[in-house]
Design a protein around this motif. Structure first.
Motif, PDB file in Angstrom:
ATOM      1  N   ASP A 112       0.819  -1.220   0.000  1.00 43.92           N
ATOM      2  CA  ASP A 112       0.000   0.000   0.000  1.00 43.92           C
ATOM      3  C   ASP A 112       0.849   1.265   0.000  1.00 43.92           C
ATOM      4  O   ASP A 112       0.604   2.187  -0.772  1.00 43.92           O
ATOM      5  N   TRP A 113       1.844   1.320   0.879  1.00 44.40           N
ATOM      6  CA  TRP A 113       2.650   2.536   1.008  1.00 44.40           C
ATOM      7  C   TRP A 113       3.572   2.763  -0.178  1.00 44.40           C
ATOM      8  O   TRP A 113       3.939   3.890  -0.486  1.00 44.40           O
ATOM      9  N   SER A 114       3.972   1.699  -0.860  1.00 45.47           N
ATOM     10  CA  SER A 114       4.898   1.867  -1.985  1.00 45.47           C
ATOM     11  C   SER A 114       4.219   2.448  -3.226  1.00 45.47           C
ATOM     12  O   SER A 114       4.888   2.806  -4.185  1.00 45.47           O
ATOM     13  N   ARG A 115       2.912   2.566  -3.188  1.00 42.14           N
ATOM     14  CA  ARG A 115       2.176   3.107  -4.337  1.00 42.14           C
ATOM     15  C   ARG A 115       2.168   4.631  -4.376  1.00 42.14           C
ATOM     16  O   ARG A 115       1.565   5.220  -5.238  1.00 42.14           O
ATOM     17  N   GLY A 116       2.776   5.279  -3.437  1.00 50.06           N
ATOM     18  CA  GLY A 116       2.845   6.741  -3.479  1.00 50.06           C
ATOM     19  C   GLY A 116       2.431   7.373  -2.168  1.00 50.06           C
ATOM     20  O   GLY A 116       2.451   6.742  -1.120  1.00 50.06           O
ATOM     21  N   GLY A 117       2.050   8.625  -2.231  1.00 51.54           N
ATOM     22  CA  GLY A 117       1.662   9.343  -1.027  1.00 51.54           C
ATOM     23  C   GLY A 117       2.849   9.555  -0.111  1.00 51.54           C
ATOM     24  O   GLY A 117       3.894  10.027  -0.530  1.00 51.54           O
ATOM     25  N   ASP A 118       2.678   9.163   1.124  1.00 47.31           N
ATOM     26  CA  ASP A 118       3.719   9.323   2.137  1.00 47.31           C
ATOM     27  C   ASP A 118       4.574   8.067   2.291  1.00 47.31           C
ATOM     28  O   ASP A 118       5.122   7.810   3.360  1.00 47.31           O
ATOM     29  N   GLY A 119       4.701   7.293   1.228  1.00 45.35           N
ATOM     30  CA  GLY A 119       5.432   6.034   1.298  1.00 45.35           C
ATOM     31  C   GLY A 119       6.861   6.164   1.780  1.00 45.35           C
ATOM     32  O   GLY A 119       7.336   5.359   2.588  1.00 45.35           O
ATOM     33  N   GLU A 120       7.562   7.180   1.307  1.00 44.63           N
ATOM     34  CA  GLU A 120       8.952   7.369   1.744  1.00 44.63           C
ATOM     35  C   GLU A 120       9.018   7.724   3.225  1.00 44.63           C
ATOM     36  O   GLU A 120       9.913   7.262   3.939  1.00 44.63           O
ATOM     37  N   GLU A 121       8.070   8.530   3.687  1.00 49.04           N
ATOM     38  CA  GLU A 121       8.041   8.896   5.108  1.00 49.04           C
ATOM     39  C   GLU A 121       7.715   7.683   5.977  1.00 49.04           C
ATOM     40  O   GLU A 121       8.277   7.503   7.042  1.00 49.04           O
ATOM     41  N   TRP A 122       6.779   6.847   5.482  1.00 54.26           N
ATOM     42  CA  TRP A 122       6.420   5.642   6.221  1.00 54.26           C
ATOM     43  C   TRP A 122       7.633   4.725   6.351  1.00 54.26           C
ATOM     44  O   TRP A 122       7.937   4.229   7.435  1.00 54.26           O
ATOM     45  N   LEU A 123       8.335   4.502   5.249  1.00 52.35           N
ATOM     46  CA  LEU A 123       9.515   3.641   5.266  1.00 52.35           C
ATOM     47  C   LEU A 123      10.591   4.217   6.188  1.00 52.35           C
ATOM     48  O   LEU A 123      11.188   3.482   6.983  1.00 52.35           O
ATOM     49  N   ALA A 124      10.828   5.515   6.118  1.00 55.16           N
ATOM     50  CA  ALA A 124      11.831   6.152   6.980  1.00 55.16           C
ATOM     51  C   ALA A 124      11.438   6.019   8.453  1.00 55.16           C
ATOM     52  O   ALA A 124      12.288   5.760   9.311  1.00 55.16           O
ATOM     53  N   MET A 125      10.140   6.168   8.758  1.00 52.67           N
ATOM     54  CA  MET A 125       9.672   6.011  10.136  1.00 52.67           C
ATOM     55  C   MET A 125       9.931   4.593  10.615  1.00 52.67           C
ATOM     56  O   MET A 125      10.423   4.367  11.727  1.00 52.67           O
ATOM     57  N   LEU A 126       9.628   3.601   9.774  1.00 52.87           N
ATOM     58  CA  LEU A 126       9.820   2.211  10.156  1.00 52.87           C
ATOM     59  C   LEU A 126      11.309   1.908  10.365  1.00 52.87           C
ATOM     60  O   LEU A 126      11.680   1.201  11.300  1.00 52.87           O
TER      61      LEU A 126
END
Length: 145
Positions: A112-126
């Motif tokens: 879901d997150w890799s499809r765009g939006g805040d995906g980079e922020e989500w990955l960085a948070m994780l």
């Protein structure tokens, strides 16, 4: 995906989990965290569903609630308002294992997150959560010696 942000409690599932923790007796809260983390960390044979991943991330965030750097992953609005008992050392390692597994990409949240939006922020948070968990886990291991 009922998410409104990339942080651990910025989704409906994690917010509901926080409410469940608040509703549970103090004596059951650690086992609720353990079950959420084990559902992701222990089952390495299958794809992790989004809801399970969201709850595991929230549970992992709570294991570092009182750790230097752990405040970034908390929510005053959607996180649990009740106190948690002291977090056992093995639970931090379980949280580290669960977050590491989610970073391997075999889960609905990654999709879901890799499809765009805040995906980079989500990955960085994780990745930051994994780093804080790793530091806490290492400190816990050192205290055993």
């Amino acid at each position: 995906m009922g998410a409104w942000g990339y942080k651990p409690f910025d989704n409906d599932t994690a917010a509901d989990f926080a409410g469940d923790l608040d509703d549970a007796p103090q004596s059951e809260r650690i086992e609720m965290l353990r079950a959420a983390l084990a559902a992701v960390a222990d089952d390495v044979s299958s794809h992790v569903d989004g809801g399970g991943a969201e709850i595991a991330i929230a549970a992992a965030a709570l294991t570092v609630q009182k750790v230097d750097g752990g405040e970034e992953f908390q929510s005053e609005v959607c996180g649990p308002s009740g106190e948690l008992p002291e977090i056992p050392k093995d639970l931090v390692f379980l949280a580290l294992t669960a977050v590491s597994r989610l970073l391997l990409k075999d889960n609905d949240l990654w999709d879901d997150w890799s499809r765009g939006g805040d995906g980079e922020e989500w990955l960085a948070m994780l990745q930051r959560l994994k780093l804080v968990l790793g530091k806490k886990s290492a400190a816990s291991q050192e205290s055993l010696w």
